[in-house]
Design a protein around this motif. Structure first.
Motif, PDB file in Angstrom:
ATOM      1  N   LEU A  81      -8.196 -11.193   9.921  1.00 48.35           N
ATOM      2  CA  LEU A  81      -9.378 -10.343  10.072  1.00 48.35           C
ATOM      3  C   LEU A  81      -9.872 -10.319  11.519  1.00 48.35           C
ATOM      4  O   LEU A  81     -10.369  -9.297  11.999  1.00 48.35           O
ATOM      5  CB  LEU A  81     -10.486 -10.827   9.117  1.00 48.35           C
ATOM      6  CG  LEU A  81     -11.525  -9.795   8.719  1.00 48.35           C
ATOM      7  CD1 LEU A  81     -10.897  -8.479   8.284  1.00 48.35           C
ATOM      8  CD2 LEU A  81     -12.403 -10.365   7.605  1.00 48.35           C
ATOM      9  N   SER A  82      -9.727 -11.434  12.234  1.00 54.52           N
ATOM     10  CA  SER A  82     -10.244 -11.438  13.609  1.00 54.52           C
ATOM     11  C   SER A  82      -9.291 -10.785  14.605  1.00 54.52           C
ATOM     12  O   SER A  82      -9.710 -10.402  15.692  1.00 54.52           O
ATOM     13  CB  SER A  82     -10.626 -12.851  14.048  1.00 54.52           C
ATOM     14  OG  SER A  82      -9.591 -13.725  13.770  1.00 54.52           O
ATOM     15  N   THR A  83      -8.012 -10.638  14.256  1.00 48.92           N
ATOM     16  CA  THR A  83      -7.086 -10.010  15.211  1.00 48.92           C
ATOM     17  C   THR A  83      -6.738  -8.559  14.826  1.00 48.92           C
ATOM     18  O   THR A  83      -6.060  -7.866  15.592  1.00 48.92           O
ATOM     19  CB  THR A  83      -5.757 -10.800  15.303  1.00 48.92           C
ATOM     20  OG1 THR A  83      -5.164 -10.846  14.001  1.00 48.92           O
ATOM     21  CG2 THR A  83      -5.972 -12.210  15.817  1.00 48.92           C
ATOM     22  N   ALA A  84      -7.225  -8.125  13.652  1.00 46.55           N
ATOM     23  CA  ALA A  84      -6.879  -6.766  13.187  1.00 46.55           C
ATOM     24  C   ALA A  84      -7.302  -5.709  14.201  1.00 46.55           C
ATOM     25  O   ALA A  84      -6.665  -4.651  14.311  1.00 46.55           O
ATOM     26  CB  ALA A  84      -7.517  -6.500  11.828  1.00 46.55           C
ATOM     27  N   ALA A  85      -8.352  -6.013  14.979  1.00 46.28           N
ATOM     28  CA  ALA A  85      -8.854  -5.048  15.969  1.00 46.28           C
ATOM     29  C   ALA A  85      -7.778  -4.688  16.996  1.00 46.28           C
ATOM     30  O   ALA A  85      -7.821  -3.597  17.586  1.00 46.28           O
ATOM     31  CB  ALA A  85     -10.090  -5.611  16.663  1.00 46.28           C
ATOM     32  N   LEU A  86      -6.814  -5.579  17.206  1.00 44.70           N
ATOM     33  CA  LEU A  86      -5.732  -5.284  18.165  1.00 44.70           C
ATOM     34  C   LEU A  86      -4.954  -4.038  17.746  1.00 44.70           C
ATOM     35  O   LEU A  86      -4.343  -3.366  18.578  1.00 44.70           O
ATOM     36  CB  LEU A  86      -4.758  -6.466  18.250  1.00 44.70           C
ATOM     37  CG  LEU A  86      -5.262  -7.741  18.932  1.00 44.70           C
ATOM     38  CD1 LEU A  86      -4.290  -8.888  18.711  1.00 44.70           C
ATOM     39  CD2 LEU A  86      -5.457  -7.486  20.424  1.00 44.70           C
ATOM     40  N   ALA A  87      -4.973  -3.744  16.440  1.00 42.85           N
ATOM     41  CA  ALA A  87      -4.188  -2.614  15.917  1.00 42.85           C
ATOM     42  C   ALA A  87      -4.971  -1.296  15.938  1.00 42.85           C
ATOM     43  O   ALA A  87      -4.455  -0.279  15.440  1.00 42.85           O
ATOM     44  CB  ALA A  87      -3.722  -2.922  14.502  1.00 42.85           C
ATOM     45  N   ALA A  88      -6.170  -1.313  16.513  1.00 45.12           N
ATOM     46  CA  ALA A  88      -6.990  -0.092  16.512  1.00 45.12           C
ATOM     47  C   ALA A  88      -6.224   1.061  17.155  1.00 45.12           C
ATOM     48  O   ALA A  88      -5.682   0.921  18.257  1.00 45.12           O
ATOM     49  CB  ALA A  88      -8.298  -0.340  17.258  1.00 45.12           C
ATOM     50  N   GLY A  89      -6.121   2.164  16.447  1.00 43.16           N
ATOM     51  CA  GLY A  89      -5.462   3.349  16.992  1.00 43.16           C
ATOM     52  C   GLY A  89      -3.955   3.368  16.799  1.00 43.16           C
ATOM     53  O   GLY A  89      -3.294   4.335  17.167  1.00 43.16           O
ATOM     54  N   PHE A  90      -3.394   2.297  16.214  1.00 46.13           N
ATOM     55  CA  PHE A  90      -1.942   2.284  15.955  1.00 46.13           C
ATOM     56  C   PHE A  90      -1.682   2.858  14.557  1.00 46.13           C
ATOM     57  O   PHE A  90      -2.174   2.297  13.577  1.00 46.13           O
ATOM     58  CB  PHE A  90      -1.382   0.865  16.000  1.00 46.13           C
ATOM     59  CG  PHE A  90      -1.208   0.305  17.387  1.00 46.13           C
ATOM     60  CD1 PHE A  90       0.025   0.388  18.023  1.00 46.13           C
ATOM     61  CD2 PHE A  90      -2.267  -0.296  18.055  1.00 46.13           C
ATOM     62  CE1 PHE A  90       0.200  -0.126  19.302  1.00 46.13           C
ATOM     63  CE2 PHE A  90      -2.103  -0.825  19.329  1.00 46.13           C
ATOM     64  CZ  PHE A  90      -0.873  -0.727  19.959  1.00 46.13           C
ATOM     65  N   PRO A  91      -0.907   3.931  14.420  1.00 44.72           N
ATOM     66  CA  PRO A  91      -0.625   4.458  13.087  1.00 44.72           C
ATOM     67  C   PRO A  91       0.259   3.521  12.259  1.00 44.72           C
ATOM     68  O   PRO A  91       0.285   3.606  11.039  1.00 44.72           O
ATOM     69  CB  PRO A  91       0.117   5.774  13.365  1.00 44.72           C
ATOM     70  CG  PRO A  91       0.619   5.670  14.763  1.00 44.72           C
ATOM     71  CD  PRO A  91      -0.316   4.750  15.500  1.00 44.72           C
ATOM     72  N   ALA A  92       0.970   2.617  12.934  1.00 46.02           N
ATOM     73  CA  ALA A  92       1.836   1.682  12.202  1.00 46.02           C
ATOM     74  C   ALA A  92       1.678   0.280  12.762  1.00 46.02           C
ATOM     75  O   ALA A  92       1.486   0.099  13.970  1.00 46.02           O
ATOM     76  CB  ALA A  92       3.296   2.113  12.317  1.00 46.02           C
ATOM     77  N   ILE A  93       1.764  -0.688  11.854  1.00 51.08           N
ATOM     78  CA  ILE A  93       1.809  -2.079  12.306  1.00 51.08           C
ATOM     79  C   ILE A  93       3.037  -2.737  11.701  1.00 51.08           C
ATOM     80  O   ILE A  93       3.565  -2.298  10.676  1.00 51.08           O
ATOM     81  CB  ILE A  93       0.544  -2.881  11.921  1.00 51.08           C
ATOM     82  CG1 ILE A  93       0.433  -3.025  10.407  1.00 51.08           C
ATOM     83  CG2 ILE A  93      -0.711  -2.270  12.515  1.00 51.08           C
ATOM     84  CD1 ILE A  93      -0.198  -4.320   9.999  1.00 51.08           C
ATOM     85  N   CYS A  94       3.483  -3.809  12.368  1.00 53.58           N
ATOM     86  CA  CYS A  94       4.696  -4.499  11.914  1.00 53.58           C
ATOM     87  C   CYS A  94       4.400  -6.000  11.849  1.00 53.58           C
ATOM     88  O   CYS A  94       4.461  -6.686  12.866  1.00 53.58           O
ATOM     89  CB  CYS A  94       5.840  -4.192  12.887  1.00 53.58           C
ATOM     90  SG  CYS A  94       7.370  -5.020  12.440  1.00 53.58           S
ATOM     91  N   PRO A  95       4.044  -6.479  10.656  1.00 54.48           N
ATOM     92  CA  PRO A  95       3.713  -7.898  10.505  1.00 54.48           C
ATOM     93  C   PRO A  95       4.922  -8.743  10.104  1.00 54.48           C
ATOM     94  O   PRO A  95       5.939  -8.225   9.664  1.00 54.48           O
ATOM     95  CB  PRO A  95       2.672  -7.902   9.378  1.00 54.48           C
ATOM     96  CG  PRO A  95       2.741  -6.555   8.747  1.00 54.48           C
ATOM     97  CD  PRO A  95       3.784  -5.732   9.419  1.00 54.48           C
ATOM     98  N   PHE A  96       4.758 -10.083  10.215  1.00 53.16           N
ATOM     99  CA  PHE A  96       5.801 -11.014   9.773  1.00 53.16           C
ATOM    100  C   PHE A  96       5.270 -11.826   8.590  1.00 53.16           C
ATOM    101  O   PHE A  96       4.135 -11.626   8.146  1.00 53.16           O
ATOM    102  CB  PHE A  96       6.249 -11.895  10.951  1.00 53.16           C
ATOM    103  CG  PHE A  96       7.558 -12.592  10.720  1.00 53.16           C
ATOM    104  CD1 PHE A  96       8.638 -11.926  10.160  1.00 53.16           C
ATOM    105  CD2 PHE A  96       7.715 -13.937  11.042  1.00 53.16           C
ATOM    106  CE1 PHE A  96       9.843 -12.572   9.926  1.00 53.16           C
ATOM    107  CE2 PHE A  96       8.911 -14.592  10.818  1.00 53.16           C
ATOM    108  CZ  PHE A  96       9.977 -13.905  10.259  1.00 53.16           C
ATOM    109  N   VAL A  97       6.080 -12.780   8.112  1.00 51.71           N
ATOM    110  CA  VAL A  97       5.826 -13.424   6.806  1.00 51.71           C
ATOM    111  C   VAL A  97       4.504 -14.176   6.673  1.00 51.71           C
ATOM    112  O   VAL A  97       3.961 -14.292   5.580  1.00 51.71           O
ATOM    113  CB  VAL A  97       6.971 -14.384   6.411  1.00 51.71           C
ATOM    114  CG1 VAL A  97       8.215 -13.602   6.042  1.00 51.71           C
ATOM    115  CG2 VAL A  97       7.290 -15.368   7.543  1.00 51.71           C
ATOM    116  N   ASN A  98       3.988 -14.733   7.785  1.00 53.42           N
ATOM    117  CA  ASN A  98       2.747 -15.501   7.649  1.00 53.42           C
ATOM    118  C   ASN A  98       1.533 -14.733   8.131  1.00 53.42           C
ATOM    119  O   ASN A  98       0.465 -15.322   8.324  1.00 53.42           O
ATOM    120  CB  ASN A  98       2.876 -16.850   8.368  1.00 53.42           C
ATOM    121  CG  ASN A  98       3.856 -17.751   7.629  1.00 53.42           C
ATOM    122  OD1 ASN A  98       3.942 -17.698   6.397  1.00 53.42           O
ATOM    123  ND2 ASN A  98       4.620 -18.546   8.346  1.00 53.42           N
TER     124      ASN A  98
END
Ligand code: NAI
Length: 335
Positions: free
Chosen positions: A36-53
């Motif tokens: 929740l505290s780092t989600a802001a880094l994705a602001a404006g990105f139509p896609a995100i690519c997360p890993f297992v943890n």
């Protein structure tokens, strides 16, 4: 497509940049985990690519959706860390990499079996110290032993083929049996029968509400004394406290883990200068018959290349409105 990649390491950049040479997505690599505290880094990105943890629960997905993200392109096979119902409610599309190299994980699984059986982890340390004594290093022939495979999907099926090569008798439990495994001589049976008969039990089913703590005190009670238990699936398939008790009593003769239920706070980082705060994990490390690797089953050159390639193809398919063959839907966990 502009993509925010979370929990990235230099090796992720290497494989993704190589695979992206022809596709030309705009890849932005972030080191922090997604929460929740780092989600802001994705602001404006139509896609995100997360890993297992990375954390993909409802609050995080809500934050991502609010900021304009439309695609969650997982760079993993497992999707147990995504709240798929929340994703559906928020109209977020989720895609994964279903099969990058079942051989990578299956071969690592067998590496754990062989190391534990022949005590390679102990022999390595002894020989370096000039200790050539054999006491404590006694193993057993794999040939003729019974291996119980829980989950004979892509990875479990490769494990079955390899263990067949060793001359093992193969039992399996899977709600959807695999005909090729049957052809190999794998006998599908109940979990209870598998527990009672297997010298080695290896877990290759997904983590779902049904399989959470599949290996608990009751399951362990049914197993042969001295059983070898291997988990390269997901940590929470195993109840760690029950397993520690079974190691102390001798019920479990050897334990090989590539995953751990609380691994998010530990794995993929160099914590060698810190004090580990997880007392259960620390207790596991004290047993001579426990071998733990830090979620590296997938980590081969071939698998890394295919993870990057498939993830980028998922992005291209989504961007260009083509059918997204690797989409993961809530219906798959509600079944
Ligand atoms: P898969 O989807 O091909 O196979 C899973 C199999 O489990 C299917 O045959 C399914 O019918 C079976 N299954 C479902 N519920 C079950 C249950 N309650 N009991 C027994 N079997 C059940 O998946 P794949 O590619 O073989 O991967 C298996 C798991 O391995 C993944 O879910 C993931 O958690 C883990 N994995 C670990 C990696 C690592 O680096 N250690 C890397 C990749 C995957």
């Amino acid at each position: 497509m502009r993509v925010a990649l979370f929990s990235t390491k230099p090796y992720d950049q290497t494989s993704f940049q190589a695979a992206n040479a022809a596709r030309r997505h705009e890849l932005v690599f972030f080191e922090p985990h997604l929460n929740l505290s780092t989600a802001a880094l994705a602001a404006g990105f139509p896609a995100i690519c997360p890993f297992v943890n990375d954390q993909l629960d409802r609050p995080v997905l809500e934050a991502l959706a609010r900021q304009g993200t439309r695609l969650i392109a997982l760079r993993s096979a497992g999707f147990n860390h995504v709240d798929l119902i929340a994703a559906r409610d928020l109209r977020l599309t989720v895609a994964r990499v279903p099969a990058y190299s079942p051989h990578a994980v299956a071969e690592h699984t067998v590496a754990l079996m062989l190391s534990l059986n022949r005590k390679i982890h102990r022999a390595y340390a002894r020989v370096r110290e000039g200790n050539f004594a054999l006491e404590g290093l006694l193993g057993f022939d794999l040939n003729g032993r019974t291996v119980g495979i829980i989950g004979t999907g892509k990875i479990g099926a490769v494990v079955a083929r390899i263990m067949n090569g060793f001359g093992c008798r193969l039992l399996a439990y899977d709600p959807s049996p695999d005909e090729a495994c049957r052809g190999l001589g794998v006998r599908y049976t109940s979990l209870t029968d598998l527990y009672e008969q297997s010298h080695i039990i290896t877990l290759h089913c997904p983590l779902t509400p049904k399989t959470h703590h599949l290996i608990d005190a009751t399951a362990l009670e049914r197993m042969r004394s001295g059983v070898m238990l291997i988990n390269t699936g997901r940590g929470a398939l195993i109840d760690t406290q029950a397993v520690i008790a079974a190691l102390k009593s001798g019920k479990i003769g050897a334990l090989g883990l590539d995953v751990y239920e609380e691994e998010a706070d530990l794995f993929f980082e160099d914590l060698s200068n810190r004090v580990i705060q997880d007392d259960f994990f620390s207790r596991l490390l004290t047993f001579p018959n426990v071998l733990i690797t830090g979620h590296q089953g997938f980590f081969t050159q071939e698998a890394m290349a295919r993870i990057a390639e498939t993830t980028l193809r998922n992005l291209s398919d989504f961007e260009q409105g083509r059918a997204l063959i690797n989409e993961v839907r809530a219906e798959q966990v509600l079944r």
